[in-house]
Motif scaffolding. Sequence first.
Motif, PDB file in Angstrom:
ATOM      1  N   VAL A 286       0.877  -1.179   0.000  1.00  0.00           N
ATOM      2  CA  VAL A 286       0.000   0.000   0.000  1.00  0.00           C
ATOM      3  C   VAL A 286       0.912   1.225   0.000  1.00  0.00           C
ATOM      4  CG1 VAL A 286      -1.774   1.264   1.222  1.00  0.00           C
ATOM      5  CG2 VAL A 286      -1.792  -1.231   1.231  1.00  0.00           C
ATOM      6  N   ASP A 287       0.906   1.890  -1.113  1.00  0.00           N
ATOM      7  CA  ASP A 287       1.796   3.049  -1.239  1.00  0.00           C
ATOM      8  C   ASP A 287       0.951   4.311  -1.241  1.00  0.00           C
ATOM      9  OD1 ASP A 287       3.940   4.681  -1.611  1.00  0.00           O
ATOM     10  OD2 ASP A 287       4.082   4.330  -3.765  1.00  0.00           O
ATOM     11  N   ALA A 288       0.432   4.644  -0.084  1.00  0.00           N
ATOM     12  CA  ALA A 288      -0.460   5.801   0.017  1.00  0.00           C
ATOM     13  C   ALA A 288       0.177   6.847   0.937  1.00  0.00           C
ATOM     14  CB  ALA A 288      -1.808   5.369   0.574  1.00  0.00           C
ATOM     15  N   THR A 289      -0.201   8.063   0.680  1.00  0.00           N
ATOM     16  CA  THR A 289       0.303   9.162   1.506  1.00  0.00           C
ATOM     17  C   THR A 289      -0.390   9.130   2.863  1.00  0.00           C
ATOM     18  OG1 THR A 289       0.509  10.441  -0.503  1.00  0.00           O
ATOM     19  CG2 THR A 289       0.640  11.645   1.572  1.00  0.00           C
ATOM     20  N   PRO A 290       0.353   9.334   3.934  1.00  0.00           N
ATOM     21  CA  PRO A 290      -0.293   9.377   5.251  1.00  0.00           C
ATOM     22  C   PRO A 290      -1.317  10.507   5.317  1.00  0.00           C
ATOM     23  CG  PRO A 290       2.094   9.242   5.467  1.00  0.00           C
ATOM     24  CD  PRO A 290       1.801   9.482   4.017  1.00  0.00           C
ATOM     25  N   ASP A 291      -2.374  10.259   6.069  1.00  0.00           N
ATOM     26  CA  ASP A 291      -3.417  11.261   6.239  1.00  0.00           C
ATOM     27  C   ASP A 291      -2.809  12.519   6.883  1.00  0.00           C
ATOM     28  OD1 ASP A 291      -5.855  12.566   6.579  1.00  0.00           O
ATOM     29  OD2 ASP A 291      -6.092  11.737   8.592  1.00  0.00           O
ATOM     30  N   PRO A 292      -2.947  13.660   6.212  1.00  0.00           N
ATOM     31  CA  PRO A 292      -2.293  14.860   6.755  1.00  0.00           C
ATOM     32  C   PRO A 292      -2.809  15.254   8.129  1.00  0.00           C
ATOM     33  CG  PRO A 292      -3.711  15.398   4.882  1.00  0.00           C
ATOM     34  CD  PRO A 292      -3.622  13.913   4.945  1.00  0.00           C
ATOM     35  N   HIS A 293      -4.081  14.988   8.395  1.00  0.00           N
ATOM     36  CA  HIS A 293      -4.610  15.340   9.717  1.00  0.00           C
ATOM     37  C   HIS A 293      -4.003  14.445  10.795  1.00  0.00           C
ATOM     38  CE1 HIS A 293      -7.460  18.007   7.806  1.00  0.00           C
ATOM     39  NE2 HIS A 293      -7.818  17.026   6.997  1.00  0.00           N
ATOM     40  N   ALA A 294      -3.925  13.165  10.468  1.00  0.00           N
ATOM     41  CA  ALA A 294      -3.296  12.246  11.422  1.00  0.00           C
ATOM     42  C   ALA A 294      -1.832  12.615  11.626  1.00  0.00           C
ATOM     43  CB  ALA A 294      -3.419  10.813  10.920  1.00  0.00           C
ATOM     44  N   LEU A 295      -1.210  12.978  10.533  1.00  0.00           N
ATOM     45  CA  LEU A 295       0.204  13.351  10.609  1.00  0.00           C
ATOM     46  C   LEU A 295       0.374  14.596  11.492  1.00  0.00           C
ATOM     47  CD1 LEU A 295       2.955  12.523   9.529  1.00  0.00           C
ATOM     48  CD2 LEU A 295       2.584  14.062   7.603  1.00  0.00           C
ATOM     49  N   ALA A 296      -0.523  15.548  11.285  1.00  0.00           N
ATOM     50  CA  ALA A 296      -0.451  16.773  12.092  1.00  0.00           C
ATOM     51  C   ALA A 296      -0.637  16.456  13.568  1.00  0.00           C
ATOM     52  CB  ALA A 296      -1.499  17.773  11.615  1.00  0.00           C
TER      53      ALA A 296
ATOM     54  N   ALA B 143       0.262  -6.236   6.701  1.00  0.00           N
ATOM     55  CA  ALA B 143      -0.398  -5.839   5.458  1.00  0.00           C
ATOM     56  C   ALA B 143       0.094  -4.477   4.989  1.00  0.00           C
ATOM     57  CB  ALA B 143      -1.909  -5.795   5.681  1.00  0.00           C
ATOM     58  N   GLY B 144       0.380  -4.409   3.705  1.00  0.00           N
ATOM     59  CA  GLY B 144       0.682  -3.132   3.087  1.00  0.00           C
ATOM     60  C   GLY B 144       2.138  -2.743   3.066  1.00  0.00           C
TER      61      GLY B 144
ATOM     62  N   LYS C  25       8.890   4.734   5.084  1.00  0.00           N
ATOM     63  CA  LYS C  25       8.501   5.797   6.002  1.00  0.00           C
ATOM     64  C   LYS C  25       7.021   6.130   5.863  1.00  0.00           C
ATOM     65  CE  LYS C  25      12.026   8.485   4.922  1.00  0.00           C
ATOM     66  NZ  LYS C  25      12.944   9.634   4.882  1.00  0.00           N
ATOM     67  N   ARG C  26       6.540   6.082   4.630  1.00  0.00           N
ATOM     68  CA  ARG C  26       5.100   6.326   4.445  1.00  0.00           C
ATOM     69  C   ARG C  26       4.293   5.238   5.151  1.00  0.00           C
ATOM     70  NH1 ARG C  26       4.324   9.043  -1.219  1.00  0.00           N
ATOM     71  NH2 ARG C  26       2.633   7.597  -1.570  1.00  0.00           N
ATOM     72  N   PHE C  27       4.762   4.004   5.003  1.00  0.00           N
ATOM     73  CA  PHE C  27       4.076   2.902   5.671  1.00  0.00           C
ATOM     74  C   PHE C  27       4.093   3.123   7.184  1.00  0.00           C
ATOM     75  CE2 PHE C  27       4.535  -1.029   8.041  1.00  0.00           C
ATOM     76  CZ  PHE C  27       3.431  -1.754   7.632  1.00  0.00           C
ATOM     77  N   ALA C  28       5.265   3.489   7.688  1.00  0.00           N
ATOM     78  CA  ALA C  28       5.396   3.668   9.138  1.00  0.00           C
ATOM     79  C   ALA C  28       4.469   4.780   9.625  1.00  0.00           C
ATOM     80  CB  ALA C  28       6.847   3.982   9.494  1.00  0.00           C
TER      81      ALA C  28
END
Lengths: 1040, 459
Positions: A294-304, A410-411, A430-433
């Motif tokens: 799963v190569d998705a960008t982390p949710d910016p709100h979660a990241l914030a 998974a992912g 890092k994106r996965f993490a």
Amino acid sequence: MTVAQEFVTIIIPFADRTAWSPLRVADVERALCRIGNPVGPEIAAALDKTGIIHFLSLNVIRAAGEGQAPHLLIEATVDGPAAHGVNAIAQALGPALVPVLHMVTGLTGADDVAVLLHRHAHAITSGPLRWPGQAIGLPFCGTPGISVEMIRENQRVVGKVRELVGQDRLTHPESDALARLHRVAAALPAAERTVIDKPLAAPSFVDRPDAPWLTLGQSWGLATFARIAAYHWRLLAMLIGVPWLLLTLHLWRRHIGPVAASLTALAPALVVAGALVGIFAWLLRREEQANTPVDATPDPHALAAMLARENDPRHVQNHMISVTTLRPAAIRRLSLSVAFRAVATLIGTGLMRPGFLSTIGTIHAARWVRLPGTRQLVFVSNFDGSWESYLEDFIKKASEGVSAVWSNTAGFPRTTFLFRDGAADGDRMKRFARRSMQPTAAWYSAYPELSCGAIRKHALIVNGLRHTARVEAVASDAQAWLDLIGTVPRPATALQYDQIQAIAFGGMRRHRRSCMIAFDFGSAREPTAAAPHPFGHVQQWLADLHQRDLIVFGDRPLPTLVGNIAFSARGLARLGLDREVDGTAQGFPGVFASGMASEGRRRALGDPHSLDWSDAGIDAVLLLYARVTTDGEAQALFATEAANAERFGLSVRAALKTGLTSFDAQAFARRWHGGEDGAAAAAEAEAGAEAASDDEDNGDGLMVEPFGFVDGVSQPQVRGFPGTSDTPDPLHAIEPGEFILGYADNRGYFPPSPLVARPLDALGMAVQATLEAPVAHQPGGFPAFAEPGGPARDFGRNGSYLVIRQLHQNVAGFEAQLTEQAEALVAGHDATNPHPGSLARTREWIGAKMVGRWRDGSALVDHPLQPVLDDGQSALAANAFALGTSDPQGLRCPYGAHIRRAFPRDSLSPGDALGLAVTNRHRLLRRGRPYRDAEGRPAGTLFMCLNADIERQFEFVQQTWLAAPGFHGLEGERDPFALHAADGNTAPGTFSIPGRAGGCVLNGLARHVTVLGGGYFFLPGRAALRFLAGKPLRDAESAS
Amino acid sequence: MTKDEALAAAVALLERDGAPPLLRVPELEMASAPGVRVFVAARHAPITAILCDEGHFSLHHYDALLAQVAGPTRYLVGENDDNRKLRLALLRAAQRHVDSVRQPPAAPAGDGQPNLAPGYRDFIATIAREEAEAILTILRARNAAGVPINFVRDYAFLLAYRMARRVVGVPAPDSPRLLVRLLILLRNLTCPAPRVRLQGEAGTATTMLSLLLPLFGHVFGTVVQSSAFLRWLTTRTSARALAAFDLALAMPGLAPADSLLAGLDAVRGDFPAVSDADYRVQARSVLFELAGALVLIVGKSLAEIAGYATSPAGHAAGLDWDGLIARLAVDDPLRHQHDAVVNEALRLGSTSQLVRTVREACSWQGVDLGKGDRVLLLIDKGSRDPAAFASPERFAPATDRPYITSGPLQGPHVCYGRAIAWTILREGLLATRDRIVPVPAAAMTSFAGLPDTLPFTAA
């Protein structure tokens, strides 16, 4: 005695397992956030009071799906048994935990907290099978054996030590490390002394000669595999033993004797074991191929939200928590365990330095744990610095371990056979993490201001104080201890600039006027109680030089007058090292002991039978460099030093005035463009050379040797030397151990260094207290102050072997020969000559072919037809050329050219990196200068070079490359430029200039270089020089 | 003639031109309370006048009804005696503490009541958005798994309970007792799917709602006296609910630090003259009333607004779901327009009544009243009075549109929780945008006098 850190892992399932549990989870998270990340002052004080909790975090792990429970995860690292840690947590956090636990389980009473926590506390095991109450996972401790109490006490002691060192620096600014350590240790107040006096073992992470982690990085040898096999004997016994036993029983039942049955069953058992491993690998690989990253960008709100809780300004540490879900395939249960066991093996077998994960030393405490009854894999870590740097460490230093564990979830980025790829794809990892992470709800650190490095450093400092008597006995250990106060202990690769004579670091080109004075120590004196050494007068002279700071080392700006000193074997023997020079197992090499003028060396070098001066009659050479305006000033300074030495009883046996001559680019250009008048222009240039040498503004320009060629273009780029901090080019990058003793050479080994393994107190020379420990006992980054060192001391450390040769150059003869050869070529219309119509250019072309460079330094490889015509800067900037691959036939730079012989680069094995490595085993660090005759005219070159092994370096180059008639397939040719004319070998030589049409051969070449003197000397480091100065120096320092 | 028919006839008479402000309805009087006459008001002007005239009309009625079933517990909706004044002081002190804890944003504090301060309303709005978001996430996930969404139970009452849980700080009992289970069983037997389950947080909300519902009927549905069964039922359920408040007060650490309960615990020292026992009773009363109002009235109002906006009646009035959400989405920092939308939606979509007791025999606007007579104020009728509202059947929100649903905003009986409630209503409705929508032709059903089902689906 040390305190073991244990991991408290409390996993409490929520009572609410319905789809509505996220609401309760949110309530609990809010309650945890009230506890704080970092925790508030009241709770921090309560946790501090326990004295055993290093780190603690509280988080909620959301349910993996409907019908499954969310979990409250309380994780901590504590000193002593985990059960005690649970009690401490309950006691400290009880009131704060009640509302949380009430929402999670319905608990209402603070008295019930401890019972509840104990009920849900899990031990972590990495094995596939586990007892009830255990959870599969992997704990990792970054500061093993160091308790919270020790960390705080050490911090206090170190604070006091820093204060005392600061005071001592003011009162004793010139003190060495030994004395400073002694005074500081003696001045420690009673409270800190109490800490020092505790009988604690050395930290587990200190360097030990037998430490397995020190060799792991170099090879996976049989010993390592044996260590791993021993660690996993149970697993191996099951894997091989069970099939073997079954097969043996089976054969026995078929009436085969027990011995024969057991032997017969062995091979099939191994096959079965191999097959089981193969099946595992096949199933794993199939499962890996089924994985869809799963190569998705982390949710910016979660990241914030995460970032809002990271990088607290009061903390040097951070905390992270990641929750991932194991892939559903059954094989993942096994592969997860394999991954945990693999990492646990490296930790358990000591193949990683205790407290380090691979080479990552910034983790305080981390753990993987699979929540019991779920497929959720949680990773929590307390680490130094930013999350970004932490993950980058994982990517670069431990990607295999991370892949092995996380690829079961998974992912995760695609992984091959559990360990390969995966986390190596750093950005996606890092994106996965980040996607798997959640903000840490509540977090506590017992020492927020301390990094792992600081904790280790404090422990080392205190350990050093604990063994003051032992550390005081070795200067390098005392220095390492002192280094811990203000910096870090010197790594083995770091040069001790302050111990290495300045000439090693450069040619002192701004000190244009110089001289070499060769001394004879004179006759021995009758020893007395006050002067026990028969050459005490020499020691007094050395003490005087030292006291006056005339001998300059590499740690300070060069003064007006710079002195460097080197000793011949005879000189060292006279000063007390007679056995080391002649006979001891680890003394000086034979080539040095026998000297350059000995018969064997003379034959190897092709030198004449007699020299004007040599190491056979010389005890020491003093190299003086002056940065003054006039020659008269310089000579006055030099004469003063010579007279001073004579005042102490030494005799001057030889003295050479040396100095630098600037390259006159304009004169060379005139010569190049001057057509048939070039010879006259050249003469003018020679006349102007002396005037140019007085131009201080040209101090950084390249110098010219007497034949008129720019010199010093191609030098090794020694790693760690000032000015080589840029990425070195692969051609010239050389390890310092090729020139300086005590450091690793190009192959990673330390060159042999002369040791002193006997007391010399009778001569007033303090071996133990003055000389440093040998390389094997040199303190590393984590000095083991408690480890007893050997009695031997390293005299050679920070020293080098200095080869000096006085080469007289017949400039007129050389120039005349060029003219003569040019005329012949022009007259013969030789097709190889690119300038058939110009005698002047043909003449320069021949000279360039002999040298391999034009007079301005520009290389024939890059400029085969004409020079650049500048002051040599182009040559400096373009010195990384290859010879073998660029000019494999010698069409541009002939095989016999001086630079190709002196340093063939890749010429002997074009395109082969190994060949270049072989060539670089024979590099010389040249520090020579032109010397002048009585009238001050350039008369020749005082060749000087530093090397760690005279035979392998100087003599090899001289004998095997420069003087070899068959070098590079040539026949009967020698270096036409620099090689001296030896006794009995003055026959005219030849020089082949390859060309498309068969090239041309210059015949009848005479050599115009003559060796007049020289020798092999040892250039000591500061400690060795102080050692040689012996009692007089100590007395002088005491008096001052 | 039934009571309802009598009431309808009275309303018809009251709405005529030249009708008196009050009309006696003997059918509403009870033989068990001889001498207590019942008057009805259905026009906007007399209702407003009576609500503002505490000299003639007391709120003793509520105190008496509470005393029957809940011991010393009283509401702010009651006589303005010393205890009520104390309760109001407690509430304001508690909120001051909450304000200090919650680290209010830069929004202005306002000059009026602290509960009306924009900063506090922002705080409430933030919580409401959090809770609504969390609930909607669950609802969408469940809906994706095939579970239908009942806006009333799964969202409106759950959100209301969650807000009460956080703002007031008192959780419902985790395990429902037999009465609650029987009530829900009855509901599941008599009402259409989806079934109501007493599981998880939604079950806890239902438990709280079920415990409060009888009291709500007893206090706000009674004009003279309630039935013996209702009093028995209310006594039991109120005791259970009050036990939860007693537990919460005994363990204030369980409450969120920014809740009113935590505030009341923190400001105990500010009231040294009040005995511990009295402080506990008054604090519990305050919390109980506010929690009840949030759980029941806010939940009911949220459901009623949604029900009206999705109903044919709502459409006829010019209101539909999307339009409602769009009106609430406009940028309005001071919330005046948002409040007007809520006012108007409740005016048309909600039903309520209030009761006052005549203090002394008097003649009020030409009507002779005796001491102890009850005056029943039909709020929903007054809210459609053409004399006060232009086009009363049209949904026409405006900041100058009159509003009387829960009493005046000034004076001793100012509705303390109204700003909180209106904020929650707005945020709760707006949060559904693009998340859940009514199913086509959705129709709301009721149970036990409260909204019960309103089918929605994921957007």
